[in-house]
Write a protein that holds these residues in place. Sequence first.
Motif, short mmCIF file in Angstrom:
data_model
loop_
_atom_site.label_atom_id
_atom_site.label_comp_id
_atom_site.label_asym_id
_atom_site.label_seq_id
_atom_site.Cartn_x
_atom_site.Cartn_y
_atom_site.Cartn_z
N MET A 47 7.42 -4.94 -5.23
CA MET A 47 6.69 -3.74 -5.63
C MET A 47 5.20 -4.05 -5.75
SD MET A 47 9.04 -1.39 -6.03
CE MET A 47 8.44 -0.16 -7.17
N PHE A 48 4.61 -4.56 -4.70
CA PHE A 48 3.20 -4.94 -4.83
C PHE A 48 2.26 -3.75 -4.73
CE2 PHE A 48 2.84 -4.66 -0.33
CZ PHE A 48 1.52 -4.79 0.02
N HIS A 49 2.84 -2.56 -4.65
CA HIS A 49 2.07 -1.37 -4.40
C HIS A 49 2.07 -0.50 -5.66
CE1 HIS A 49 2.45 2.76 -2.30
NE2 HIS A 49 1.21 2.56 -2.61
N ARG A 50 0.95 -0.07 -6.07
CA ARG A 50 0.76 0.86 -7.18
C ARG A 50 1.15 0.29 -8.54
NH1 ARG A 50 3.34 4.55 -3.64
NH2 ARG A 50 1.74 5.66 -2.49
N GLU A 57 9.29 -0.56 -2.37
CA GLU A 57 9.30 0.40 -3.48
C GLU A 57 10.68 1.01 -3.71
OE1 GLU A 57 5.00 2.26 -3.74
OE2 GLU A 57 6.04 2.81 -1.90
N GLY A 58 11.70 0.20 -3.55
CA GLY A 58 13.05 0.66 -3.91
C GLY A 58 13.69 1.63 -2.94
N SER A 93 5.77 9.80 0.30
CA SER A 93 6.36 8.77 1.17
C SER A 93 6.17 7.39 0.56
CB SER A 93 5.69 8.80 2.54
OG SER A 93 5.94 10.02 3.17
N ASN A 151 9.21 -5.51 -0.23
CA ASN A 151 8.11 -4.71 -0.78
C ASN A 151 8.19 -3.28 -0.27
OD1 ASN A 151 6.32 -6.75 -2.27
ND2 ASN A 151 6.82 -7.72 -0.33
N MET A 157 6.53 3.04 1.13
CA MET A 157 6.35 2.08 2.22
C MET A 157 7.64 1.82 2.99
SD MET A 157 4.00 -0.71 0.37
CE MET A 157 4.08 -1.94 1.58
N SER A 186 1.07 5.77 1.69
CA SER A 186 1.79 4.66 1.08
C SER A 186 1.16 3.30 1.41
CB SER A 186 3.26 4.68 1.50
OG SER A 186 3.39 4.87 2.87
#
Lengths: 782, 57
Positions: B1-4, A584-585, A629, A582, A631, A266
């Motif tokens: 959501m700075f990832h992917r 991812e929900g 997984s 940050n 973050m 992740s």
Amino acid sequence: MTNTATKTTIEYDDTPVRQFMIASIAWGIVGMLVGVLIATQLAFFQLNFNTPWLTFGRLRPLHTNAVIFAFVGNMMFAGVYYSTQRLVKARTASKFLSQLHFWGWQAIILAAAVTLPLGLTRGKEYAELIWPINIAVALIWVVFGINFFWTLGRRNERSLYVAIWFYISTIITVAMLYIVNHLSIPTSLTHSYPIFGGVQDALVQWWYGHNAVAFFLTTPILGIMYYFLPKAAGRPVYSYRLSVVHFWSLVFLYIWAGPHHLLNTSLPRWLQSLGMIFSLMLWAPSWGGMLNGLLTLRGAWDKLRTDPVIKFFVAGVTFYGMSTFEGPLLSIRPVNALAHYSDWIIAHVHAGALGWNGFMAAGMFYWLAPRLWNRPLHSVAAANMHFWLGLVGILLYVSSMWVSGITQGLMLSATHENGTVLANPNFLDAVTSTMFLMHIRALGGFMFLAGFIILAWNIWKTASGAQAVNGTVEVFVEEKPKAMGLIGGFANAPVIFITLLIVFAMGWGALPRVASGICLWAFLGTFMAMIAHKEFTKATWGQWYERLLENALPFTVLTAVSVFIGGIVQIIPTVIIDTAENIEGVRQIPYTPLELAGRDIYVREGCYNCHSQQIRTLVGDVLRYGDYSKMGESIYDHPYQWGSKRTGPDLAREGSKYPNSWHFFHMRDPRQISPGSRMPNYPWLFTDQTDIASLRRKIEVQRKLGVPFKETTKDEIAASCLAQGEEIVANLKTASAETTPDREIVALISYLQKLGKSEKVGPHGEQPAEPAKTEPPKTAAK
Amino acid sequence: MFHRILVEEWQRVLTTISFGIFLVTFGIIALRTWRMPRESIRRLENLPLENDTNDHE
């Protein structure tokens, strides 16, 4: 111009060289012996002896730390003290600092050898030592640095040979890496929590971990190669120009490559890509250096047959080439998907540690011993025997681990039914299938150790009864030219123009439209000004660079800038980013006090040495362990526990997967639940009491680090632990598992059952949109 | 959501930027090294070969 040079005789201080060499051999044997023991434990679990301080999880950190810091560390110091004095034609500046460095370093190693088996650990690979030892390491490193740079300041040779450059980069970079990765807040004299958590901790850890390999196990040994190989071959390095390109390329590139340890995790993808690309680019300088070393023997290859020193050096440099070919290969994301968490990585690190570091150390010791004790080597035949034992040992070790790793990778990722069903749902199938290879690995390790015992005997026989001697040399001491100094080194046209060009180019690429346009014009204007300046002043910028190479201070700053760039670009954005926004929900549910106590037991026992807590974005992982997984799922984990090896299965979503009684019986005797398992028994968890008294301070520190623990009193913590413990004990009783709430096994079960528990949140970390949900694995994988 | 998500957009340029950074650094160093005076190279590469009393044993 009058020549004011005066002739004088310098006696080098070779005492620390002898001391570090002997220490390296002694600690090397200890480290390798522990390595052979833990390798054998993977074949015969009984060798864990049901004893806490002899279990794999506690001894593996002792093995890695002993080999890296005690064996290679002492070897490196011996090489640096010997070669630096001769390359700069000056005696080491301070005998007191040399002795403080030597005895301080040995005290640190001794402290590590005691604390690690006791389970006193920070829970991060190669960074396990507890905080008071960390401070001691930093202080002794500073002592080493002062002594080194002070010696450079007293030098009678103006130019700095490339080996000295490698030593400078080592001193600067290791200090930076070590301090940043060991930033912690203590909870007691022997325990602390790292200030970074989750993905941040993972990134900082592997920025450190990878560059510990680069700047502790590679750059100083390259410096040693550039000094000792020409000495042994009796001819200069093949290409000095190539060595310069090797140095700057390596120093600039290495620092960026850390994230290749976290591919498919992740960690943000842009960091993964950077890590992969820079790792691939490392191929060029690494192989440039390797070829430069080997080609130094041009015209002297006949010595390979007769001189054991040359044999060890040639094999060592060849292993450097092999390891630095394999490293970038393993950094390619699809290759890494197969190799990571498997024994392939173990093969890779041992090709480097045994082949590169071990053989370079042996070559250097065989070269040094006759010179330091003024007597020929006791037995050339024994040295040759050591070489062949070691070489066959490495080859057995590495080849068996290659086969084991690829088998594990293939078996654990194999699927049927168009990638919807695991081909080998039982994790243990991969363990039992590779069991015979563990025996070969242990044999290979034993052979390498046996070779080193021969070396110890050979050098003992060479030194015993002989007179220890210091080298002397006659030099012409010249009046020193005026030093550039820091200001002179950097407040000049080349640096100012190039800095402006870089700043404007970055602004052109990164800023919004108008500002970007201004930056473009500024860039072009600066470029024109630079041309005009050169034209009018007739400046030759090459002179600045040439002078820099004779001025240690500005040169050191330039080296530091080269390594800082990669660190800044990777670490700063990830560390300053608001983790709460940050994630991812998905956000981790914080631990209860008992779960935190259980987690500290997990860390103490070194479970991360065999179990990961990170489900990669790969089909095999997701089918086996559940959704990949995110973050947010580990943001409160100080330290993170993603691990780097799966001798057992991933535990990221272990919570609620099995009943409490499963863990109870599994920890008592893993084979009762999982036939064929190699995991040790943990009988002491059933008798030792959980440390509840320290929880208040621990929770206080966790709160400081941003973990949303409620402010609680000591009594509230005790009551909470008792209530949760009683609940687990009552549940265990229904399965005929008897214990009391205050036992460590209860705390550990509470932690294991919490793994993977998270809540869904809005895009900016708002409160849960729906109740917590844990996704179970899609197949009945064990 | 700075990832992917947002960051995925970077992927195309990131590789090029990385290559550019390396090329510039490598180019400058290679040029400087290539222009090093031959006598300076000779002197530097022979530094390890200067013996002290230990080497005469």
